[in-house]
Design an enzyme around this catalytic site. Sequence first.
Site, short mmCIF file in Angstrom:
data_model
loop_
_atom_site.label_atom_id
_atom_site.label_comp_id
_atom_site.label_asym_id
_atom_site.label_seq_id
_atom_site.Cartn_x
_atom_site.Cartn_y
_atom_site.Cartn_z
N ASN A 49 4.41 6.96 -4.49
CA ASN A 49 3.41 7.00 -5.58
C ASN A 49 2.59 8.29 -5.52
OD1 ASN A 49 3.28 4.47 -7.34
ND2 ASN A 49 3.60 3.63 -5.29
N MET A 125 -2.61 0.48 3.16
CA MET A 125 -2.43 -0.88 3.69
C MET A 125 -3.62 -1.32 4.53
SD MET A 125 0.19 -1.77 2.26
CE MET A 125 1.74 -1.23 1.56
N ARG A 126 -4.81 -0.99 4.03
CA ARG A 126 -6.02 -1.44 4.71
C ARG A 126 -7.01 -1.98 3.69
NH1 ARG A 126 -7.33 -0.48 9.72
NH2 ARG A 126 -9.55 -0.31 9.31
N VAL A 128 -10.55 -2.12 2.26
CA VAL A 128 -11.72 -1.22 2.35
C VAL A 128 -13.00 -2.05 2.25
CG1 VAL A 128 -10.67 0.93 1.54
CG2 VAL A 128 -11.55 -0.68 -0.12
N ASN A 142 -6.45 0.75 -7.11
CA ASN A 142 -5.37 0.38 -6.18
C ASN A 142 -4.13 0.01 -6.98
OD1 ASN A 142 -4.17 -0.54 -3.66
ND2 ASN A 142 -4.51 -2.62 -4.38
N HIS A 144 -0.71 -2.39 -6.76
CA HIS A 144 -0.23 -3.56 -6.01
C HIS A 144 1.09 -4.03 -6.63
CE1 HIS A 144 -0.59 -7.09 -3.47
NE2 HIS A 144 -0.23 -7.82 -4.52
C1 GAR Z 1 3.78 0.38 -3.25
O1 GAR Z 1 4.84 -0.41 -3.71
C2 GAR Z 1 2.46 -0.30 -3.47
O2 GAR Z 1 2.44 -1.13 -4.59
C3 GAR Z 1 2.32 -1.10 -2.21
O3 GAR Z 1 2.81 -0.27 -1.20
C4 GAR Z 1 3.85 0.52 -1.74
C5 GAR Z 1 3.64 1.94 -1.27
O4 GAR Z 1 4.74 2.72 -1.60
N1 GAR Z 1 0.97 -1.46 -1.99
C6 GAR Z 1 0.59 -2.64 -1.49
O5 GAR Z 1 1.37 -3.50 -1.16
C7 GAR Z 1 -0.90 -2.81 -1.38
N2 GAR Z 1 -1.24 -4.18 -1.20
P1 GAR Z 1 4.67 4.29 -1.50
O6 GAR Z 1 4.06 4.62 -0.14
O7 GAR Z 1 6.10 4.72 -1.59
O8 GAR Z 1 3.84 4.79 -2.62
#
Ligand code: GAR
Length: 232
Positions: A49, A125-126, A128, A142, A144
């Site tokens: 992302n 993944m924390r 806040v 964020n 998700h």
């Molecule tokens: C993404 O799919 C995002 O939606 C998820 O982590 C991935 C990160 O991918 N986020 C969560 O699960 C947050 N609760 P990336 O590092 O390739 O962007």
Amino acid sequence: MEQDNKKYMENNISYDLNEQSLISPLDLGSPLFEPKIRLGVLASGNGSNFEYIIKSIQNNQLNAEISILIVNNPGCLAISKAIKYKIPYVIINHRDCQSRLEHDMLVMKKLDELSVELVIMAGWMRIVGEEIINGYKNRLINIHPSLLPSFKGVDAIQQAIDKRVTITGCTVHYVQKEVDSGSIIIQAAVPIKEQDSKETLKKRIQDMEHIILPLAIAKVAKNIRTGFKDNK
Ligand code: GAR
């Protein structure tokens, strides 16, 4: 009009229902705003992302600059993307901190130092704490991998598979104290196919994330520039 399991014809346009995805709001376009917004990106993982934010800036779809990438984990692949695209980055390792508050305060200090205007949790993944949430009210978002409010918290894609839902997706939302529950900015729906593995589904969800996250950033940036608050 002919309809079978896969194809649906309307106005001579054929939709492959199994491939179709829906982004909403539909009329979002790519909001335009001036001047350029200063972004801070928080990441813990692969950084795909993060990379798509960079690409949308390079393609002039997003009038922004990334002031800093902050990662909490030294092994995070997002770092290699920061190096590739010459984006400044810093590792603030939560394992070196005594408490969540200490870590949050270090993150916030860095964002403040660089006068970051909008903070993007792109695979952060924390959880806040309130200091950051209140310090960046209406300016902290964020992404998700589910259609919130379904499947909050960890491993949202597996949660959707386990519940045998047939449509899941991804959501960009403002961050508030309760995890994954702030006001929704934009969502994309992704059908789950019978033959999907977690990996194939994750790939299709992430393809949509890469589209909606830059759009959401532009929408919130425009709100910041115009003083409009849509975060209830
Ligand atoms: C993404 O799919 C995002 O939606 C998820 O982590 C991935 C990160 O991918 N986020 C969560 O699960 C947050 N609760 P990336 O590092 O390739 O962007």
